[in-house]
Design a protein around this motif. Structure first.
Motif, PDB file in Angstrom:
ATOM      1  N   SER A 106      24.338 -83.247 -46.382  1.00  0.00           N
ATOM      2  CA  SER A 106      23.743 -83.035 -47.705  1.00  0.00           C
ATOM      3  C   SER A 106      22.640 -84.040 -47.993  1.00  0.00           C
ATOM      4  CB  SER A 106      24.822 -83.127 -48.790  1.00  0.00           C
ATOM      5  OG  SER A 106      25.804 -82.134 -48.610  1.00  0.00           O
ATOM      6  N   LEU A 107      22.870 -85.298 -47.643  1.00  0.00           N
ATOM      7  CA  LEU A 107      21.857 -86.327 -47.854  1.00  0.00           C
ATOM      8  C   LEU A 107      20.610 -86.062 -47.029  1.00  0.00           C
ATOM      9  CD1 LEU A 107      24.253 -89.387 -47.837  1.00  0.00           C
ATOM     10  CD2 LEU A 107      22.859 -88.673 -49.781  1.00  0.00           C
ATOM     11  N   LEU A 108      20.809 -85.590 -45.800  1.00  0.00           N
ATOM     12  CA  LEU A 108      19.683 -85.240 -44.949  1.00  0.00           C
ATOM     13  C   LEU A 108      18.908 -84.067 -45.549  1.00  0.00           C
ATOM     14  CD1 LEU A 108      18.056 -85.624 -42.383  1.00  0.00           C
ATOM     15  CD2 LEU A 108      19.777 -84.308 -41.135  1.00  0.00           C
ATOM     16  N   PHE A 109      19.621 -83.082 -46.081  1.00  0.00           N
ATOM     17  CA  PHE A 109      18.983 -81.949 -46.736  1.00  0.00           C
ATOM     18  C   PHE A 109      18.145 -82.422 -47.924  1.00  0.00           C
ATOM     19  CE2 PHE A 109      18.852 -78.681 -49.988  1.00  0.00           C
ATOM     20  CZ  PHE A 109      18.483 -77.546 -49.287  1.00  0.00           C
ATOM     21  N   CYS A 110      18.731 -83.276 -48.775  1.00  0.00           N
ATOM     22  CA  CYS A 110      18.023 -83.766 -49.961  1.00  0.00           C
ATOM     23  C   CYS A 110      16.763 -84.540 -49.597  1.00  0.00           C
ATOM     24  CB  CYS A 110      18.948 -84.648 -50.793  1.00  0.00           C
ATOM     25  SG  CYS A 110      20.263 -83.770 -51.650  1.00  0.00           S
ATOM     26  N   SER A 111      16.878 -85.461 -48.663  1.00  0.00           N
ATOM     27  CA  SER A 111      15.727 -86.279 -48.292  1.00  0.00           C
ATOM     28  C   SER A 111      14.612 -85.431 -47.704  1.00  0.00           C
ATOM     29  CB  SER A 111      16.150 -87.379 -47.311  1.00  0.00           C
ATOM     30  OG  SER A 111      16.683 -86.826 -46.123  1.00  0.00           O
ATOM     31  N   SER A 112      14.952 -84.443 -46.872  1.00  0.00           N
ATOM     32  CA  SER A 112      13.920 -83.606 -46.256  1.00  0.00           C
ATOM     33  C   SER A 112      13.218 -82.732 -47.284  1.00  0.00           C
ATOM     34  CB  SER A 112      14.533 -82.738 -45.155  1.00  0.00           C
ATOM     35  OG  SER A 112      15.477 -81.818 -45.673  1.00  0.00           O
ATOM     36  N   ARG A 113      13.964 -82.195 -48.265  1.00  0.00           N
ATOM     37  CA  ARG A 113      13.332 -81.328 -49.273  1.00  0.00           C
ATOM     38  C   ARG A 113      12.469 -82.116 -50.239  1.00  0.00           C
ATOM     39  NH1 ARG A 113      15.755 -78.826 -45.347  1.00  0.00           N
ATOM     40  NH2 ARG A 113      16.051 -76.596 -45.709  1.00  0.00           N
ATOM     41  N   VAL A 114      12.870 -83.320 -50.566  1.00  0.00           N
ATOM     42  CA  VAL A 114      12.029 -84.149 -51.430  1.00  0.00           C
ATOM     43  C   VAL A 114      10.750 -84.546 -50.697  1.00  0.00           C
ATOM     44  CG1 VAL A 114      11.865 -86.394 -52.571  1.00  0.00           C
ATOM     45  CG2 VAL A 114      13.891 -84.982 -52.889  1.00  0.00           C
ATOM     46  N   LEU A 115      10.858 -84.893 -49.410  1.00  0.00           N
ATOM     47  CA  LEU A 115       9.669 -85.225 -48.622  1.00  0.00           C
ATOM     48  C   LEU A 115       8.745 -84.020 -48.522  1.00  0.00           C
ATOM     49  CD1 LEU A 115       8.174 -87.265 -46.853  1.00  0.00           C
ATOM     50  CD2 LEU A 115       9.542 -86.485 -44.910  1.00  0.00           C
ATOM     51  N   TYR A 116       9.298 -82.844 -48.328  1.00  0.00           N
ATOM     52  CA  TYR A 116       8.508 -81.613 -48.263  1.00  0.00           C
ATOM     53  C   TYR A 116       7.783 -81.381 -49.590  1.00  0.00           C
ATOM     54  CZ  TYR A 116       7.507 -76.582 -48.175  1.00  0.00           C
ATOM     55  OH  TYR A 116       6.892 -75.354 -48.253  1.00  0.00           O
ATOM     56  N   GLY A 117       8.498 -81.566 -50.703  1.00  0.00           N
ATOM     57  CA  GLY A 117       7.881 -81.394 -52.011  1.00  0.00           C
ATOM     58  C   GLY A 117       6.749 -82.380 -52.243  1.00  0.00           C
ATOM     59  N   LEU A 118       6.916 -83.620 -51.811  1.00  0.00           N
ATOM     60  CA  LEU A 118       5.848 -84.613 -51.932  1.00  0.00           C
ATOM     61  C   LEU A 118       4.635 -84.212 -51.096  1.00  0.00           C
ATOM     62  CD1 LEU A 118       7.954 -87.899 -51.688  1.00  0.00           C
ATOM     63  CD2 LEU A 118       6.677 -87.148 -53.690  1.00  0.00           C
ATOM     64  N   SER A 119       4.901 -83.645 -49.926  1.00  0.00           N
ATOM     65  CA  SER A 119       3.814 -83.295 -49.013  1.00  0.00           C
ATOM     66  C   SER A 119       2.959 -82.154 -49.541  1.00  0.00           C
ATOM     67  CB  SER A 119       4.386 -82.933 -47.635  1.00  0.00           C
ATOM     68  OG  SER A 119       3.354 -82.601 -46.734  1.00  0.00           O
ATOM     69  N   ILE A 120       3.593 -81.075 -50.016  1.00  0.00           N
ATOM     70  CA  ILE A 120       2.797 -79.932 -50.471  1.00  0.00           C
ATOM     71  C   ILE A 120       2.017 -80.260 -51.737  1.00  0.00           C
ATOM     72  CG2 ILE A 120       4.350 -78.257 -49.416  1.00  0.00           C
ATOM     73  CD1 ILE A 120       5.459 -77.634 -52.182  1.00  0.00           C
ATOM     74  N   ARG A 121       2.355 -81.364 -52.379  1.00  0.00           N
ATOM     75  CA  ARG A 121       1.619 -81.764 -53.584  1.00  0.00           C
ATOM     76  C   ARG A 121       0.726 -82.969 -53.346  1.00  0.00           C
ATOM     77  NH1 ARG A 121       6.298 -79.302 -54.887  1.00  0.00           N
ATOM     78  NH2 ARG A 121       6.061 -77.669 -56.455  1.00  0.00           N
ATOM     79  N   GLY A 122       0.479 -83.283 -52.078  1.00  0.00           N
ATOM     80  CA  GLY A 122      -0.493 -84.313 -51.748  1.00  0.00           C
ATOM     81  C   GLY A 122      -0.039 -85.734 -51.932  1.00  0.00           C
ATOM     82  N   GLN A 123       1.279 -85.974 -52.095  1.00  0.00           N
ATOM     83  CA  GLN A 123       1.774 -87.332 -52.286  1.00  0.00           C
ATOM     84  C   GLN A 123       2.483 -87.866 -51.049  1.00  0.00           C
ATOM     85  OE1 GLN A 123       4.021 -86.943 -56.037  1.00  0.00           O
ATOM     86  NE2 GLN A 123       2.259 -87.822 -57.104  1.00  0.00           N
ATOM     87  N   ALA A 124       2.392 -87.119 -49.950  1.00  0.00           N
ATOM     88  CA  ALA A 124       2.892 -87.535 -48.637  1.00  0.00           C
ATOM     89  C   ALA A 124       1.998 -86.869 -47.599  1.00  0.00           C
ATOM     90  CB  ALA A 124       4.350 -87.103 -48.452  1.00  0.00           C
ATOM     91  N   PRO A 125       1.964 -87.383 -46.359  1.00  0.00           N
ATOM     92  CA  PRO A 125       1.111 -86.768 -45.334  1.00  0.00           C
ATOM     93  C   PRO A 125       1.317 -85.260 -45.230  1.00  0.00           C
ATOM     94  CG  PRO A 125       2.014 -88.835 -44.531  1.00  0.00           C
ATOM     95  CD  PRO A 125       2.654 -88.576 -45.865  1.00  0.00           C
ATOM     96  N   LYS A 126       0.218 -84.527 -45.033  1.00  0.00           N
ATOM     97  CA  LYS A 126       0.245 -83.065 -45.061  1.00  0.00           C
ATOM     98  C   LYS A 126       1.122 -82.446 -43.977  1.00  0.00           C
ATOM     99  CE  LYS A 126      -2.478 -82.108 -48.552  1.00  0.00           C
ATOM    100  NZ  LYS A 126      -1.933 -81.402 -49.749  1.00  0.00           N
ATOM    101  N   PHE A 127       1.243 -83.121 -42.815  1.00  0.00           N
ATOM    102  CA  PHE A 127       1.999 -82.490 -41.726  1.00  0.00           C
ATOM    103  C   PHE A 127       3.481 -82.336 -42.058  1.00  0.00           C
ATOM    104  CE2 PHE A 127       1.819 -87.018 -40.650  1.00  0.00           C
ATOM    105  CZ  PHE A 127       3.167 -87.311 -40.436  1.00  0.00           C
ATOM    106  N   PHE A 128       3.971 -83.071 -43.047  1.00  0.00           N
ATOM    107  CA  PHE A 128       5.368 -82.904 -43.458  1.00  0.00           C
ATOM    108  C   PHE A 128       5.600 -81.572 -44.167  1.00  0.00           C
ATOM    109  CE2 PHE A 128       5.506 -87.727 -43.508  1.00  0.00           C
ATOM    110  CZ  PHE A 128       6.250 -87.804 -42.345  1.00  0.00           C
ATOM    111  N   ALA A 129       4.522 -80.857 -44.523  1.00  0.00           N
ATOM    112  CA  ALA A 129       4.644 -79.560 -45.194  1.00  0.00           C
ATOM    113  C   ALA A 129       4.768 -78.400 -44.210  1.00  0.00           C
ATOM    114  CB  ALA A 129       3.441 -79.328 -46.106  1.00  0.00           C
TER     115      ALA A 129
END
Length: 557
Positions: free
Chosen positions: A344-367
């Motif tokens: 569950s923790l792995l799921f949460c961390s990956s989805r938050v990172l994905y959300g940051l990426s598609i909104r330009g607040q993390a590197p784009k390749f994470f999207a």
């Protein structure tokens, strides 16, 4: 900067909302590639038993030992109200906007983009770092059956691969495994409560009626042994357990984080949030009450730190009553809880990172996503943290010199650094709860100012925004009083681990704010429409149950 104009929902005055510039563009609908594959039964079981785990099965023993039966009950009850308030806040915002990025994006959209950036990265590394902790806990639980320490590396590798694979195979597999894990945990806690009640009433093998005798002797509330005044010392003991209990409740927001990948998210999330109150009362409160009835807080076995079922107060009670097979059942249940928590923790961390990426607040390749909508780049990046679990594996080297000795020393040092870092980021969970409640206050204020009727949202709690104020107040106390004991006997190392995450969060917030010159949104500037799917786009008409099993499922899920 382009701007969007639209009419207020209750009046016809014009409302101006920010809608463009890369910092403020919230229309990421075309970039969001995740798919809605979690079914209603997945979401409901995650909501019912998602956070029931080692915090209750093992941590309740330490809570009892520190504060006594009444003290532990008060502490868990208070924290339960705070956890519930935070979940109500995120539940209401999620049913309005069931999109990827969850509450960090809500914070960026309705509070300040810099606040969303800081919350997102704080929540990401908080969850990612705890993944290897849960894996290590699962390995320790294996020692209940296998005492051979040289097997630890093998168990670590197997469990790490299993936890990562559950997420890499896709959200449907994650949902099915969580469904199974939740059923196991649900069955275990029900068995524990029933068995505990039977033993307390004298139905155990030794037929001893226990009742509430441990509330009388040694007493209902223990002392913290920090000050001489008895009343103040007992209050500090309860407060110490309040901080600990808060960790047991963390993770309830998982059901809302998965909203963007859930079928009929608004209806299912609303139903799940409404049932959480009963889950807290039945599982946590009755569980803590039962523990306090069955075991005295001065029981020497409560001091055990082996990390297996042997230190569980439920197991201690069953052993005292003469039940021999129960420890193995409990240990197996706790083992699945550790696996569930890691996944569950792995799921949460990956989805938050994905959300940051598609909104330009993390590197784009994470999207990057697969054709099935799995954010594979973010999942793999989060999975790398799981490898840190090998840092806690003993090298098992008996020689006292040479290269092997040097490697063993390096591994031991790394393990200590890893454990220190884990202690540092644990405050991140409290900051997450605080941010959810604060974001809701802004959300409530903006919706009201723009004329939206909050009662027409699919989920709305009539106690808002007072629940949010309650959550803000207590989470601030949790954050700043997390390491209060260090002030009675100051230790620089303990002080750093308790409070360093506060300046880290501040650095993330002010750093982003200075670089991108963001600002806090005014109520009439908040955007409640752009990029948010309508009810018609997300919700299918409910299908009435026809068969007997379908009707049972409708009641349960």
């Amino acid at each position: 900067m382009d701007k969007e104009w639209r009419a207020s929902k209750s009046s016809q005055e014009i409302v101006e909302t920010v809608a463009s510039d890369d910092r403020y563009d919230f229309d990421f609908h075309d970039l969001d590639r995740v798919q809605r594959r979690l079914k209603q039964r997945h979401v409901q079981m995650i909501a019912i038993a998602g956070t029931v785990g080692t915090g209750l099965f093992l941590g309740s023993g330490n809570a009892l030992q520190v504060a006594g039966p009444l003290g532990a009950l008060i502490a868990y009850g208070l924290v339960g109200t705070v956890a519930y308030s935070s979940l109500c806040c995120i539940g209401e915002m999620t049913t309005w906007a069931p999109i990827s990025g969850t509450f960090p994006h809500f914070a960026a959209r309705w509070v300040d983009p810099a606040f969303g950036f800081a919350i997102g990265w704080n929540y990401f590394y908080h969850n990612a770092i705890i993944v290897p902790v849960e894996i290590s806990a699962a390995v320790i639980l294996m020692t209940f059956w296998d005492k051979e320490t040289s097997h630890a590396a093998i168990y670590t590798a197997i469990i790490t691969i299993l936890v990562c694979s559950i997420n890499i195979f896709g959200v449907r597999y994650f949902g099915e495994t969580e469904f199974v894990f939740s059923i196991i945990k649900l069955a275990l806690i029900i068995i524990i409560l029933l068995a505990g009640l039977i033993i307390d009433l004298g139905g155990g093998p030794n037929h001893e009626r226990i009742g509430f005798k441990f509330w009388i002797n040694p007493g209902a509330v223990n002392r913290a042994h920090l000050v001489e005044n008895v009343g103040a010392d007992r209050f500090l003991a309860i407060f110490n357990v309040i901080i600990q209990a808060a960790f047991s409740f963390q993770g309830m927001e998982l059901v809302c984080i998965a909203a963007s990948e859930t079928e009929n998210p608004r209806r299912n999330i609303a139903k799940a949030v409404r049932r959480v109150f009963y889950r807290i009362v039945i599982f946590y409160m009755l569980g803590i009450l039962m523990v306090g009835m069955l075991v005295s807080y001065d029981n020497p076995e409560l001091l055990s730190k082996v990390g297996t079922a042997a230190q569980s107060p439920f197991v201690i009670a069953m052993k005292s009553a003469g039940t021999k097979a129960f420890p193995h059942i409990v240990n197996a249940g706790i083992f699945t809880s550790a696996l569930s928590a890691g996944s569950s923790l792995l799921f949460c961390s990956s989805r938050v990172l994905y959300g940051l990426s598609i909104r330009g607040q993390a590197p784009k390749f994470f999207a990057h996503t697969t054709k099935n909508g799995l954010p594979i780049a973010s999942v793999l990046a989060s999975s790398v943290f799981a490898l840190m679990s090998f840092m806690t594996v003993s090298a098992g080297v008996e020689t006292a010199c040479g290269l092997q000795c040097f490697i063993a020393h390096v591994l031991t040092t790394i393990g200590k650094v890893f454990n220190w870092f884990v202690n540092v980021v644990t405050t991140g969970g409290f900051i997450g709860w605080f941010s959810i409640s604060l974001t809701y206050v802004f959300f409530h204020r903006g919706m009201t100012a723009q004329g939206y009727d909050l009662k027409k949202n699919i989920y709305n709690n009539p106690l808002q925004p007072y629940l949010a104020y309650w959550g803000i107040g207590w989470t601030l106390i949790f954050v700043f009083m997390n390491g209060y004991a260090v002030f009675f006997k100051f230790d620089p190392s303990l002080f750093m681990t308790a409070y360093i995450n506060i300046p880290i969060f501040a650095a993330l917030y002010f750093g982003y704010k200075i670089v991108y010159r963001t600002r806090v949104w005014k109520p009439l500037e908040m955007d409640f429409v752009t990029g948010i799917p309508t009810v018609e786009e997300t919700e299918c008409p409910p299908e009435p149950p026809e068969t007997f099993l379908q009707k049972v499922g409708a009641v349960l899920f």
